[in-house]
Design an enzyme around this catalytic site. Structure first.
Site, PDB file in Angstrom:
ATOM      1  CG  ASP A 121      -0.216  -0.181   2.528  1.00  0.00           C
ATOM      2  OD1 ASP A 121       1.034  -0.116   2.526  1.00  0.00           O
ATOM      3  OD2 ASP A 121      -0.881  -0.382   3.558  1.00  0.00           O
ATOM      4  N   GLY A 122       2.130   1.174   0.126  1.00  0.00           N
ATOM      5  CA  GLY A 122       2.943   2.386   0.107  1.00  0.00           C
ATOM      6  C   GLY A 122       2.955   3.144   1.419  1.00  0.00           C
ATOM      7  CG  ASP A 140      16.083  -4.586  -1.844  1.00  0.00           C
ATOM      8  OD1 ASP A 140      16.592  -5.697  -1.689  1.00  0.00           O
ATOM      9  OD2 ASP A 140      15.072  -4.214  -1.215  1.00  0.00           O
TER      10      ASP A 140
HETATM   11  P1  AMP Z   1      12.374  -3.862   2.331  1.00  0.00           P
HETATM   12  O1  AMP Z   1      13.190  -5.109   2.176  1.00  0.00           O
HETATM   13  O2  AMP Z   1      11.476  -3.834   3.509  1.00  0.00           O
HETATM   14  O3  AMP Z   1      13.232  -2.640   2.284  1.00  0.00           O
HETATM   15  O4  AMP Z   1      11.353  -3.769   1.102  1.00  0.00           O
HETATM   16  C1  AMP Z   1      11.480  -4.467  -0.099  1.00  0.00           C
HETATM   17  C2  AMP Z   1      10.664  -3.824  -1.179  1.00  0.00           C
HETATM   18  O5  AMP Z   1       9.295  -3.784  -0.810  1.00  0.00           O
HETATM   19  C3  AMP Z   1      11.045  -2.404  -1.530  1.00  0.00           C
HETATM   20  O6  AMP Z   1      10.898  -2.247  -2.896  1.00  0.00           O
HETATM   21  C4  AMP Z   1      10.033  -1.590  -0.770  1.00  0.00           C
HETATM   22  O7  AMP Z   1       9.829  -0.335  -1.356  1.00  0.00           O
HETATM   23  C5  AMP Z   1       8.805  -2.458  -0.872  1.00  0.00           C
HETATM   24  N1  AMP Z   1       7.851  -2.242   0.219  1.00  0.00           N
HETATM   25  C6  AMP Z   1       7.996  -2.567   1.520  1.00  0.00           C
HETATM   26  N2  AMP Z   1       6.905  -2.218   2.227  1.00  0.00           N
HETATM   27  C7  AMP Z   1       6.039  -1.644   1.352  1.00  0.00           C
HETATM   28  C8  AMP Z   1       4.744  -1.073   1.464  1.00  0.00           C
HETATM   29  N3  AMP Z   1       4.079  -1.016   2.613  1.00  0.00           N
HETATM   30  N4  AMP Z   1       4.189  -0.576   0.337  1.00  0.00           N
HETATM   31  C9  AMP Z   1       4.824  -0.621  -0.837  1.00  0.00           C
HETATM   32  N5  AMP Z   1       6.032  -1.156  -1.008  1.00  0.00           N
HETATM   33  C10 AMP Z   1       6.658  -1.657   0.072  1.00  0.00           C
HETATM   34 MG    MG Z   2      14.230  -1.634   1.279  1.00  0.00          MG
END
Ligand code: AMP
Ligand code: MG
Length: 521
Positions: free
Chosen positions: A133-134, A269
């Protein structure tokens, strides 16, 4: 509010021509334009005053303009917010396009002669949000805001956090991934860093064989962040660039090991190209010293990102970056040599760091052995890493091993387990340690203060963040304010905050948020 806008990323690199905020794969572009979501009732909870000063915003923090800009309610004039496109290896597997799914870059500014990128986290969906949901919830935003600043004051390279705000909106989360969804308070933090570019920004172009944009991005990064190598020609420039990333990443992980920080999700990432600690998710601090510990429940089975694995994972991630940069270099040897150098340099820097923690200026085979042994001893019975290294400086050259042992007593969680072999092992270790101390030229007091400079008294223990979260969920932000103040001077005695210099309380041993964290945020 007057900002000196100096955008580079969205001026010098190609944009996604599609301006619709619809989830999709984005090709041949470094970012997509996107406008932050308007929060229904934004409210600031905390502003990091020193970050505000850094940005020359210290006189603006009480204004509506500040609140609106840093919660996404309004967009600063003549700026074009955007989300970056990147890919990444997640838990060892190539995941394809990820991107800023809930981060929106507002602008880059120049303040006090330095460049800063400002980024909202939790300000709504982007083309990269995939199925999510962003948004971000209050608990994870508090954790990111406090820990970014705590890490900075510990001397660990990190992204910073300017502000923490409630959006006034509710966010649905399954905190434990067990099918129990619940509404939580939504929040936004404004992250601040010279750049938010990650290894994954390079990887996505390499994976798609888009060598033109791979080169664009590498040239951009070098031109803006490594001016000293910008004049180099052809592949030499990219080799020098890789060396910079390797050195910075090494420096970062040595600091993590020094302070007992476990990142929790070291996917490519989540690796900053500038060697900054980035993306505070299910991170944790070692309390009982255990190299195999990870706070991340998603990693409970494999312990890939456990404390003791972090240096090796940095190397693994660097290998992925080397693969991504290879098309610009087309020669494996120089990249391999740099990666080999990581291992050698790590071994040396690690020993230097550990010797400093132990207060030993001279490094020799005995000291190296002592370091190995201390790491073994710390695992004999549950022993608090931070307290151990903070109490050790009180040992004096003239102490007997028994007296020295008394001085580190506070670090042990289960005094009853100390009898017999545990005490014997520590007595043996302290005997050797005292012998080495006696060869040191520094007097006890001098050594003590040098040790205090590398062994923090205050870190953001998992339960401390959780106490701040529990209170904040009830509308009380005093603990956030207090922790922020304590963690600004982690190496100082600060007797007024003695209560935060304590072992993890027993109630926190298995409590969610304290010992276990999921990626749900
Ligand atoms: P992370 O490993 O938590 O940094 O996230 C991995 C990927 O998931 C990244 O591309 C983040 O932008 C995406 N992401 C994590 N949580 C959300 C969220 N609530 N809404 C949209 N994208 C998310
Ligand atoms: Mg991340």
């Amino acid at each position: 509010m007057k900002l000196n806008i100096q955008d580079t990323f969205n001026k010098e690199l190609p944009a996604d021509p599609n301006k619709n905020n619809i989830r999709r794969k984005v090709f041949e572009a470094c970012y997509s334009y996107v406008t932050p979501r308007i929060p229904s009732n934004p409210k600031l909870i905390h502003v990091a005053d020193e970050v505000a000063e850094l940005l020359e915003l210290e006189r603006e923090t009480n204004t509506d303009e500040f609140l609106h800009m840093f919660t996404g309610k309004s967009v600063y004039p003549k700026t074009s917010p955007y989300a970056m496109c990147y890919g990444g290896h997640q838990f060892g597997h190539w995941a394809g396009q990820l991107g800023d799914g809930r981060a929106i870059n507002l602008a880059e500014i120049k303040a006090n002669g330095q460049r800063w990128a400002l980024q909202l986290k939790g300000a709504g969906a982007t083309p990269y949000s995939r199925t999510a949901d962003g948004l971000a919830v209050l608990r994870s935003s508090i954790r990111e805001h406090l820990c970014s600043e705590a890490m900075h004051y510990l001397g660990v390279p990190t992204t910073r956090s300017l502000s923490l705000a409630l959006t006034g909106d509710e966010v649905l989360r399954d905190m434990l991934y067990d099918g129990n969804q619940a509404y939580e308070k939504g929040a936004v933090v404004c992250r601040v860093a010279p750049s938010f570019v990650r290894f994954g920004n390079f990887q996505i172009f390499a994976a798609r064989k888009d060598h033109k944009n791979l080169k664009n991005l590498a040239d951009y990064t070098i031109r803006n962040y490594h001016k000293d190598i910008n004049a180099l020609d052809g592949k030499e420039k990219y080799i020098a660039f890789f060396q910079k990333v390797v050195d910075a990443s090494l420096d970062m992980v040595i600091h993590w090991q020094r302070v007992g920080f476990v990142h929790g999700v070291m996917n490519t990432d989540n690796m900053s190209i500038l060697g900054l600690t980035i993306d505070y998710g299910p991170y944790g601090w070692l309390e009982g010293y255990d190299p195999n510990w990870t706070p991340n429940t998603t990693d409970r089975e494999h312990h890939r990102y456990a404390f003791g694995n972090q240096p090796g994972i940095v190397l693994w991630n660097l290998v992925q970056l080397a693969n991504a940069l290879y098309p610009l270099i087309e020669e494996a040897k120089p990249l391999e040599a740099i990666l080999d150098g990581y291992q050698t340099n790590f071994d040396q820097k690690y020993v230097e760091m550990m010797a400093q923690k132990l207060g030993l200026a001279e490094i020799n085979k005995d000291v190296e052995q002592l370091i190995e042994d201390v790491e073994q001893n710390l695992q004999l019975t549950e022993t608090d890493m931070t307290i151990f290294y903070r109490e050790l400086p009180r040992v004096q050259k003239k102490n007997t091993p028994q007296e020295a042992f008394q001085k580190i007593h506070k670090a042990f969680y289960k005094p009853l387990e100390l009898a017999g072999s545990v005490t014997d092992a520590w007595t043996t270790w302290l005997t050797k340690y005292l012998k080495l101390l006696q060869t040191e030229t520094d007097r006890d007091e001098t050594r003590k203060f040098k040790m205090y400079e590398v062994n923090p008294k205050f870190v953001l223990r998992n339960y401390m963040a959780q106490l701040a979260i529990d209170a904040a969920n009830k509308g009380n932000y005093e603990i956030i304010n207090e922790l922020y103040e304590v963690l600004k001077r982690p190496y100082n005695e600060q007797p007024e905050y003695e209560k935060w210099y304590a072992k993890r309380p027993e109630w926190a041993r298995h409590k969610v948020g304290c010992s276990m964290l999921s990626c749900s945020s």
